[in-house]
Design a protein around this motif. Structure first.
Motif, short mmCIF file in Angstrom:
data_model
loop_
_atom_site.label_atom_id
_atom_site.label_comp_id
_atom_site.label_asym_id
_atom_site.label_seq_id
_atom_site.Cartn_x
_atom_site.Cartn_y
_atom_site.Cartn_z
N GLU A 260 -8.22 2.20 4.73
CA GLU A 260 -6.80 2.50 4.73
C GLU A 260 -5.98 1.35 4.15
O GLU A 260 -6.33 0.18 4.31
CB GLU A 260 -6.32 2.76 6.16
CG GLU A 260 -7.00 3.95 6.82
CD GLU A 260 -6.73 4.01 8.32
OE1 GLU A 260 -6.31 2.97 8.89
OE2 GLU A 260 -6.93 5.08 8.91
N CYS A 261 -4.90 1.70 3.46
CA CYS A 261 -3.94 0.71 2.98
C CYS A 261 -3.00 0.35 4.13
O CYS A 261 -2.45 1.24 4.79
CB CYS A 261 -3.14 1.28 1.81
SG CYS A 261 -1.91 0.13 1.14
N THR A 262 -2.84 -0.95 4.38
CA THR A 262 -1.97 -1.39 5.48
C THR A 262 -0.69 -2.07 5.00
O THR A 262 0.29 -2.10 5.74
CB THR A 262 -2.72 -2.37 6.41
OG1 THR A 262 -3.12 -3.52 5.66
CG2 THR A 262 -3.94 -1.70 7.01
N LYS A 263 -0.71 -2.63 3.79
CA LYS A 263 0.48 -3.37 3.34
C LYS A 263 0.62 -3.31 1.82
O LYS A 263 -0.32 -3.60 1.09
CB LYS A 263 0.41 -4.83 3.79
CG LYS A 263 1.65 -5.64 3.44
CD LYS A 263 1.54 -7.08 3.92
CE LYS A 263 2.79 -7.87 3.56
NZ LYS A 263 2.69 -9.28 4.03
N PHE A 264 1.82 -2.94 1.38
CA PHE A 264 2.19 -3.06 -0.03
C PHE A 264 2.75 -4.46 -0.22
O PHE A 264 3.77 -4.83 0.38
CB PHE A 264 3.25 -2.01 -0.39
CG PHE A 264 3.90 -2.23 -1.73
CD1 PHE A 264 3.17 -2.03 -2.89
CD2 PHE A 264 5.22 -2.62 -1.83
CE1 PHE A 264 3.77 -2.23 -4.14
CE2 PHE A 264 5.82 -2.82 -3.06
CZ PHE A 264 5.09 -2.62 -4.22
N VAL A 277 -0.56 -4.97 -5.77
CA VAL A 277 -1.68 -5.41 -4.95
C VAL A 277 -1.47 -4.89 -3.54
O VAL A 277 -0.40 -5.08 -2.95
CB VAL A 277 -1.81 -6.94 -4.95
CG1 VAL A 277 -2.95 -7.37 -4.02
CG2 VAL A 277 -2.07 -7.46 -6.37
N LEU A 278 -2.48 -4.22 -3.00
CA LEU A 278 -2.42 -3.62 -1.68
C LEU A 278 -3.38 -4.33 -0.74
O LEU A 278 -4.47 -4.73 -1.15
CB LEU A 278 -2.79 -2.13 -1.75
CG LEU A 278 -2.15 -1.30 -2.86
CD1 LEU A 278 -2.69 0.13 -2.82
CD2 LEU A 278 -0.64 -1.31 -2.75
N GLN A 279 -2.97 -4.46 0.52
CA GLN A 279 -3.87 -4.99 1.54
C GLN A 279 -4.54 -3.82 2.24
O GLN A 279 -3.88 -2.89 2.70
CB GLN A 279 -3.11 -5.83 2.56
CG GLN A 279 -3.99 -6.50 3.60
CD GLN A 279 -4.89 -7.58 3.01
OE1 GLN A 279 -4.44 -8.36 2.17
NE2 GLN A 279 -6.14 -7.63 3.43
N LEU A 280 -5.88 -3.86 2.31
CA LEU A 280 -6.64 -2.81 2.96
C LEU A 280 -7.06 -3.26 4.36
O LEU A 280 -7.25 -4.45 4.63
CB LEU A 280 -7.89 -2.46 2.15
CG LEU A 280 -7.65 -2.02 0.69
CD1 LEU A 280 -8.98 -1.68 0.04
CD2 LEU A 280 -6.70 -0.83 0.62
N ARG A 281 -7.22 -2.29 5.24
CA ARG A 281 -7.71 -2.57 6.58
C ARG A 281 -9.20 -2.93 6.51
O ARG A 281 -9.98 -2.28 5.82
CB ARG A 281 -7.51 -1.36 7.48
CG ARG A 281 -7.76 -1.61 8.97
CD ARG A 281 -7.63 -0.32 9.77
NE ARG A 281 -6.35 0.32 9.56
CZ ARG A 281 -5.22 0.02 10.21
NH1 ARG A 281 -5.24 -0.94 11.12
NH2 ARG A 281 -4.10 0.67 9.96
N GLY A 282 -9.61 -3.96 7.24
CA GLY A 282 -11.02 -4.33 7.27
C GLY A 282 -11.39 -5.25 6.13
O GLY A 282 -10.54 -5.87 5.48
#
Length: 392
Positions: A260-264, A277-282
Motif C-alpha cells: 500500500e501507498c502511505t505517503k505522497f 515519489v511515493l512511500q510504501l508500507r513495509g
C-alpha cells in the motif's frame, strides 16, 4: 517573417507579458502567421501535458453489503460473510467502511475464488482507517468474512462500492509492429533479470475511476512514478504497488506481492518533470530490490530498454527496435525530455527506461496516437530528475 521565427517569439511570449504584446503587434495584420500562432498554441498545450492522466482501467459500481446488528452472545464463525462477483473481471477492489466499538481478536478476511487469503484486517485497523479501498483481489470473485473470538456488539461494517477491471489501455504508442515481450523471454539475461524485479504495476483510484500506471523502487520503501499518475495524498491512499505480476517461463501467471501507498512525498515531486515519489508500507526492497538513477544523458541513437505494465497487463519489456530518437526535446517544460521508439501503451506511464548497463536514464510519461502532434514516445531525462531531487 518565417514560421520558425514566430514560434520562437511565441515561446518568449509565454514567459514575458511585454514580449507577448510585441509578438501580437507584429503578427496582427498577417493572417498566415496567426494560423501558425494557433498551431503552436495547440502543440505547446499538448507538450505541457494538459491531457495527461493515468490510464483508465475499469469502473466503480455502488454496492450494499452491510453487517447485521450483532448481539453480545454472537458466537458463530464466520459472524458474517459476503460473496462479491463481477464475471470476467481480472481483479476486484472493495470500498470498506467500519464504525462502532472495537472488538479485540476480531478480523476481516478477504479471499479469492480459490480460497487463497489475500488480506486480513483487524477490527482495530478497520476502525482506524475510515473509508478505504481494499487490497486487490485477483480474478472476478471475492469472499469477505468477519471472524471473532469475542463480541461484535456495536461494530458495523459496510462495503459501499466495488471497483473492477473492465477494459485495458488504448492501443497507442506502438511504433510499427508491436514488439513488447514477456520479461520471462530474458530470464537468462543477468542485467534484465536484475532490473525487472523492482518494477511494479500501480493500481489506483482517481476521479472516481480505477486507473493503472507503472512504478519502480528507488529506495527501501520509495517508489517512483509519474506525477500525472499520483499527485496527491488522497490518490496515494488508494494506490497499491504490485511486484512480480508476470508470467514465468512456463507461461504460469504469478499475481505477485502488493504494498500500500502511505505517503505522497510532495518534496520529491514535480509537475514540470512529471515525476512523483511515493512511500510504501513495509519494506518491498528486501525481496524486490531497488534501481539506480543515472545523472548522465545517453547519446541519441543509443539502445535502451523499457520494463513496463502496459494497460495493467503482466510485466513486459520493450527492447527490440528500442532507441533514443532525439535529445533534448520539450515535454511539460523546455528540454526536459527525450523521444524514443520503444513500444508502449496506456498504463506504461511511470516505466523506467534503462541503458545497456541497467541504469535508469529516463522516465516514460507519454506517447502518441492517431491524432497526436508527433510520432514518438516521450520520456523525462533522468538527469533532470536527479538534479531536481538533489536540490530538494
Amino acid at each position: 517573417m518565417s514560421f520558425e521565427r514566430s514560434e520562437i517569439s511565441f515561446q518568449q511570449c509565454l514567459s514575458s507579458a511585454m514580449a507577448c504584446f510585441r509578438f501580437a503587434d507584429r503578427i496582427a495584420y498577417r493572417p498566415s502567421l496567426w494560423i501558425g500562432f494557433v498551431l503552436v498554441v495547440l502543440r505547446f498545450t499538448a507538450a505541457q501535458g494538459a491531457e495527461l492522466e493515468a490510464q483508465r482501467d475499469g469502473v466503480i459500481e455502488s454496492a450494499s453489503y452491510v453487517t447485521p446488528a450483532f448481539s453480545e452472545d454472537q458466537n458463530t464463525n464466520p459472524a458474517w460473510q459476503a460473496q462479491i462477483e463481477r464475471l470476467g473481471s481480472l481483479y476486484l477492489r472493495l470500498r470498506i467502511n467500519a464504525e462502532g466499538v472495537e472488538s479485540p481478536g476480531s478480523v476481516l478476511r478477504i479471499r479469492d475464488r480459490s480460497g487463497r487469503l489475500i488480506r486480513e484486517y483487524t477490527v482495530s485497523e478497520l476502525l482506524s482507517r475510515g473509508p478505504f479501498w481494499s487490497a486487490v483481489v485477483p480474478g472476478d470473485y471475492a469472499l469477505v468474512s468477519l471472524h471473532t473470538s469475542g463480541s461484535l456488539a456495536g461494530f458495523h461494517l459496510a462495503i459501499g462500492q466495488v471497483a473492477y477491471q473492465a477494459h485495458g489501455g488504448a492501443p497507442l504508442s506502438t511504433v510499427g509492429v508491436d514488439e513488447k515481450e514477456p520479461v520471462a523471454n530474458y530470464a537468462d539475461d543477468p542485467v534484465i533479470a536484475r532490473i525487472e524485479r523492482p518494477v511494479a504495476r500501480l493500481l489506483l483510484v482517481e476521479g472516481g475511476i480505477p486507473r493503472t500506471c507503472t512504478g519502480f523502487l528507488i529506495d527501501t520503501g520509495e517508489l517512483m512514478t509519474n506525477n500525472h499518475c499520483v499527485n496527491s495524498q488522497a490518490t496515494c491512499e488508494s494506490a497499491l504497488a504490485v511486484f512480480g505480476y508476470q508470467h514465468d517461463r512456463g507461461g504460469l501467471l504469478h499475481f505477485g506481492e502488493q504494498f500500500e501507498c502511505t505517503k505522497f512525498q510532495e518534496s520529491k515531486s514535480s509537475i514540470e518533470l512529471d515525476y512523483a515519489v511515493l512511500q510504501l508500507r513495509g519494506n518491498p526492497a528486501k525481496v524486490w530490490g531497488t534501481l539506480s538513477l543515472s545523472g548522465t544523458d545517453p547519446a541519441p541513437g543509443s539502445d535502451i530498454v523499457i520494463v513496463q505494465h502496459p494497460a495493467g497487463e503482466p510485466k513486459k519489456i520493450s527492447k527490440k527496435g528500442c532507441l533514443i530518437s532525439a535529445l533534448p526535446v520539450d515535454g511539460r517544460a523546455s528540454q526536459t525530455d527525450f523521444s524514443h521508439s520503444c513500444d508502449t501503451v496506456g498504463g506504461s506511464s511511470g516505466s523506467p527506461i534503462f541503458n545497456a548497463s541497467g541504469d535508469i536514464i529516463g522516465l516514460h510519461h507519454y506517447g502518441f496516437g492517431e491524432d497526436g502532434d508527433w510520432n514518438e514516445n516521450r520520456a523525462i531525462r533522468m538527469k533532470r530528475i536527479t538534479e531536481d531531487l538533489s536540490q530538494n
